[in-house]
Motif scaffolding. Structure first.
Motif, short mmCIF file in Angstrom:
data_model
loop_
_atom_site.label_atom_id
_atom_site.label_comp_id
_atom_site.label_asym_id
_atom_site.label_seq_id
_atom_site.Cartn_x
_atom_site.Cartn_y
_atom_site.Cartn_z
N LEU A 39 55.56 38.74 -39.75
CA LEU A 39 54.58 39.66 -39.35
C LEU A 39 53.87 38.87 -38.16
O LEU A 39 53.31 38.08 -38.61
N PHE A 40 53.80 39.68 -37.29
CA PHE A 40 52.89 39.56 -35.96
C PHE A 40 52.13 40.48 -35.45
O PHE A 40 52.70 41.69 -35.55
N GLY A 41 51.19 39.97 -34.68
CA GLY A 41 50.25 40.86 -33.91
C GLY A 41 50.32 40.55 -32.51
O GLY A 41 49.74 39.39 -32.26
N VAL A 42 50.38 41.52 -31.73
CA VAL A 42 50.05 41.23 -30.11
C VAL A 42 49.06 42.14 -29.46
O VAL A 42 49.43 43.61 -30.04
N VAL A 43 48.24 41.59 -28.95
CA VAL A 43 47.31 42.36 -28.05
C VAL A 43 47.92 43.44 -27.22
O VAL A 43 48.96 42.81 -26.39
N GLU A 44 47.70 44.66 -27.09
CA GLU A 44 48.44 45.57 -26.35
C GLU A 44 48.36 45.03 -24.76
O GLU A 44 47.21 44.66 -24.37
N GLY A 45 49.25 44.85 -23.95
CA GLY A 45 49.30 44.35 -22.74
C GLY A 45 49.45 42.98 -22.27
O GLY A 45 49.60 42.52 -21.43
N GLU A 46 49.48 42.26 -23.83
CA GLU A 46 49.55 40.97 -23.75
C GLU A 46 51.12 40.70 -24.24
O GLU A 46 51.93 41.55 -24.49
N THR A 47 51.52 39.21 -23.77
CA THR A 47 53.07 39.02 -24.36
C THR A 47 53.18 37.80 -25.58
O THR A 47 54.18 37.76 -26.01
N ASP A 48 51.97 37.23 -25.77
CA ASP A 48 52.02 36.30 -26.91
C ASP A 48 51.35 36.77 -27.99
O ASP A 48 50.29 37.19 -27.87
N PRO A 49 51.99 36.54 -29.23
CA PRO A 49 51.44 37.10 -30.52
C PRO A 49 49.85 36.16 -30.67
O PRO A 49 49.63 35.17 -30.43
N ILE A 50 48.88 37.08 -31.23
CA ILE A 50 47.78 36.61 -31.19
C ILE A 50 47.34 36.37 -32.97
O ILE A 50 46.77 35.55 -33.43
N PHE A 51 48.18 37.01 -33.59
CA PHE A 51 47.96 36.85 -35.23
C PHE A 51 49.52 36.51 -35.48
O PHE A 51 50.61 37.23 -34.95
N GLY A 52 49.79 35.74 -36.71
CA GLY A 52 50.78 35.41 -37.14
C GLY A 52 51.14 33.97 -37.53
O GLY A 52 50.25 33.26 -36.94
N VAL A 53 51.99 33.64 -38.24
CA VAL A 53 52.31 32.26 -38.79
C VAL A 53 52.37 31.40 -37.40
O VAL A 53 53.46 31.78 -36.77
N GLY A 54 51.21 30.31 -36.94
CA GLY A 54 51.52 29.60 -35.90
C GLY A 54 51.00 30.12 -34.69
O GLY A 54 50.74 29.51 -33.62
N ALA A 55 50.29 31.48 -34.81
CA ALA A 55 49.66 32.05 -33.69
C ALA A 55 48.16 31.70 -33.82
O ALA A 55 47.87 30.79 -34.91
#
Length: 208
Positions: free
Chosen positions: A103-119
């Motif tokens: 499971l990953f979370g990406v801030v709208e408009g960004e390209t890199d995950p902000i939340f997730g394993v290793g994020a």
């Protein structure tokens, strides 16, 4: 096997980033947003009430965003009391406490995950009086795995390093949980698939 996992991971990140940029081009209303404020001297979720009150858990529905990619768009904003011209918070950091694998979370408009394993696992919202709407942000939570009600995907977080409107530090929050489950249509399709599988097994037994 390891190469396949990395390819799946990379594909999921690329697709999530593509969706994030796409969603950023659309206007959003505030319905269903998570509102952050101050309660009893600590940072807290004020709305929705399901998340703001014990057991501090909110169930959200995953939809199929693209073939093989499931997710949901979650809005975040600062809470402003009725009759006030500014929000309760000036700044707060959302810190990841736990997140399910895949499971990953990406801030709208960004390209890199902000939340997730290793994020990075931390995300700061800050109010800008010259651009009040800028604090209204969205995160796309996504996975290549469709969760089920018996085994939902989880994101647990707490609010830390918060400042109230006057710039005073406030305490950290309790731990909140976002629980991601499949949409009803997915459950129906899954149930139909299991029914067909059961019928096939019975027919095979009779033939045998």
């Amino acid at each position: 096997m390891m190469m396949k996992q990395w390819l799946t991971f990379g594909l999921m990140i690329a697709l999530t980033a593509l969706l994030s940029v796409s969603f950023a081009q659309h206007d959003h209303d505030h319905e269903g947003d998570i509102y952050l404020g101050v309660l009893d001297g600590s940072a807290a979720v004020i709305e929705p009430h399901e998340l703001a009150e014990p057991p501090y858990k909110l169930e959200l529905t995953f939809e199929e965003l693209l073939p093989g990619l499931f997710g949901v768009d979650v809005g975040w904003d600062f809470y402003t009391e009725e009759g006030m011209s500014h929000p309760q918070l000036r700044r707060v950091t959302i810190r990841q406490v736990f997140i399910s694998d895949g499971l990953f979370g990406v801030v709208e408009g960004e390209t890199d995950p902000i939340f997730g394993v290793g994020a990075p696992g931390v995300w700061t919202l800050e109010y800008d009086p010259s651009n009040p709407e800028a604090v209204h942000q969205h995160i796309i939570f996504a996975s290549t795995t469709l969760p089920d009600h018996d085994n939902p995907l989880l994101f647990q977080f707490e609010l830390v390093n918060a400042l109230d409107w006057d710039g005073n530090a406030v305490g950290s929050s309790v731990v909140y949980t976002l629980e991601f489950v499949p949409e009803p249509a997915s459950l129906t399709a899954l149930g139909a698939g299991l029914l067909v599988l059961g019928v096939r097994r019975r027919l095979r037994r009779r033939i045998a």
